[in-house]
Scaffold this motif. Sequence first.
Motif, short mmCIF file in Angstrom:
data_model
loop_
_atom_site.label_atom_id
_atom_site.label_comp_id
_atom_site.label_asym_id
_atom_site.label_seq_id
_atom_site.Cartn_x
_atom_site.Cartn_y
_atom_site.Cartn_z
N UNK A 70 41.34 1.18 64.41
CA UNK A 70 41.07 1.54 65.63
C UNK A 70 42.30 2.20 66.23
N UNK A 71 43.56 1.79 65.95
CA UNK A 71 44.76 2.55 66.42
C UNK A 71 44.75 4.12 65.89
N UNK A 72 44.54 4.07 64.62
CA UNK A 72 44.35 5.30 63.91
C UNK A 72 43.28 6.23 64.45
N UNK A 73 41.91 5.69 64.79
CA UNK A 73 41.19 6.55 65.39
C UNK A 73 41.50 6.73 66.83
N UNK A 74 42.02 6.01 67.58
CA UNK A 74 42.30 6.56 68.85
C UNK A 74 43.39 7.47 68.90
N UNK A 75 44.47 7.48 67.97
CA UNK A 75 45.31 8.54 67.94
C UNK A 75 44.75 9.85 67.57
N UNK A 76 43.94 9.70 66.63
CA UNK A 76 43.29 11.14 66.06
C UNK A 76 42.28 11.46 67.17
N UNK A 77 41.87 10.66 68.15
CA UNK A 77 40.88 11.43 69.30
C UNK A 77 39.51 10.92 68.73
N UNK A 78 39.29 10.16 67.84
CA UNK A 78 38.04 9.95 67.36
C UNK A 78 37.41 8.82 68.48
N UNK A 79 38.15 8.23 69.21
CA UNK A 79 37.71 7.17 70.25
C UNK A 79 38.66 7.04 71.27
N UNK A 80 38.20 6.39 72.31
CA UNK A 80 39.27 6.15 73.36
C UNK A 80 39.61 4.66 73.31
N UNK A 81 40.62 4.37 74.04
CA UNK A 81 41.15 3.07 73.88
C UNK A 81 40.14 1.99 74.30
N UNK A 82 39.28 2.60 75.39
CA UNK A 82 37.98 1.62 75.85
C UNK A 82 37.04 1.44 74.67
N UNK A 83 36.84 2.40 74.07
CA UNK A 83 35.74 2.45 72.94
C UNK A 83 36.32 1.76 71.66
N UNK A 84 37.67 1.32 71.50
CA UNK A 84 38.11 0.78 70.55
C UNK A 84 38.33 -0.70 70.84
N UNK A 85 38.30 -1.12 72.18
CA UNK A 85 38.10 -2.67 72.59
C UNK A 85 36.46 -2.76 72.34
N UNK A 86 35.72 -1.87 72.85
CA UNK A 86 34.13 -2.21 72.61
C UNK A 86 33.75 -2.45 71.06
N UNK A 87 34.48 -1.56 70.18
CA UNK A 87 33.95 -1.55 68.81
C UNK A 87 34.62 -3.07 68.35
N UNK A 88 35.89 -3.39 68.52
CA UNK A 88 36.43 -4.53 68.15
C UNK A 88 35.70 -5.82 68.42
N UNK A 89 35.11 -5.75 69.71
CA UNK A 89 34.46 -6.89 70.33
C UNK A 89 33.24 -7.15 69.78
N UNK A 90 32.65 -5.90 69.44
CA UNK A 90 31.25 -5.83 68.89
C UNK A 90 31.31 -6.48 67.10
N UNK A 91 32.41 -6.11 66.45
CA UNK A 91 32.45 -6.31 65.13
C UNK A 91 32.96 -7.89 64.89
N UNK A 92 33.80 -8.20 65.97
CA UNK A 92 34.50 -9.54 65.77
C UNK A 92 33.52 -10.44 66.29
N UNK A 93 32.81 -10.53 67.35
CA UNK A 93 31.72 -11.47 67.81
C UNK A 93 30.55 -11.17 68.55
N UNK A 94 30.48 -9.79 68.97
CA UNK A 94 29.18 -9.43 69.51
C UNK A 94 27.93 -9.29 68.81
N UNK A 95 28.42 -9.03 67.52
CA UNK A 95 26.95 -8.64 66.49
C UNK A 95 26.41 -10.16 66.22
N UNK A 96 27.50 -11.14 65.82
CA UNK A 96 27.09 -12.60 65.48
C UNK A 96 26.62 -13.54 66.69
#
Length: 108
Positions: A70-96
Amino acid sequence: MLLTRPSYHRVAARLAAEHPHVYADIGPAPAETPAEVPFGKLLFTSHVRALPELYVLRARAFVQALHEVLAEWTAEGSCTGDDAVRIARRIAAGTAGQIYGFDEAGAG
């Protein structure tokens, strides 16, 4: 729910992307799997049995790998910091939570 072995994680991700009732483990390569399937179809599983210490080690390895991706994607501009947090929450706990019927507040 497809909990795969390392060599099959991309196939499981593709199946999850194609079928609405299928979900997949993010697998051993967090940099590869999210490109194959929507984030709402991925979740983290430890794939650990036996020693409790292994659960901790696997969870820490997952957090570190996901952070790096997610840090790499944010640095590349593929996602924002808010997007990275949302993605992490989704994969780590949200989907389950969605699959098993609990929310983050009730998960503890």
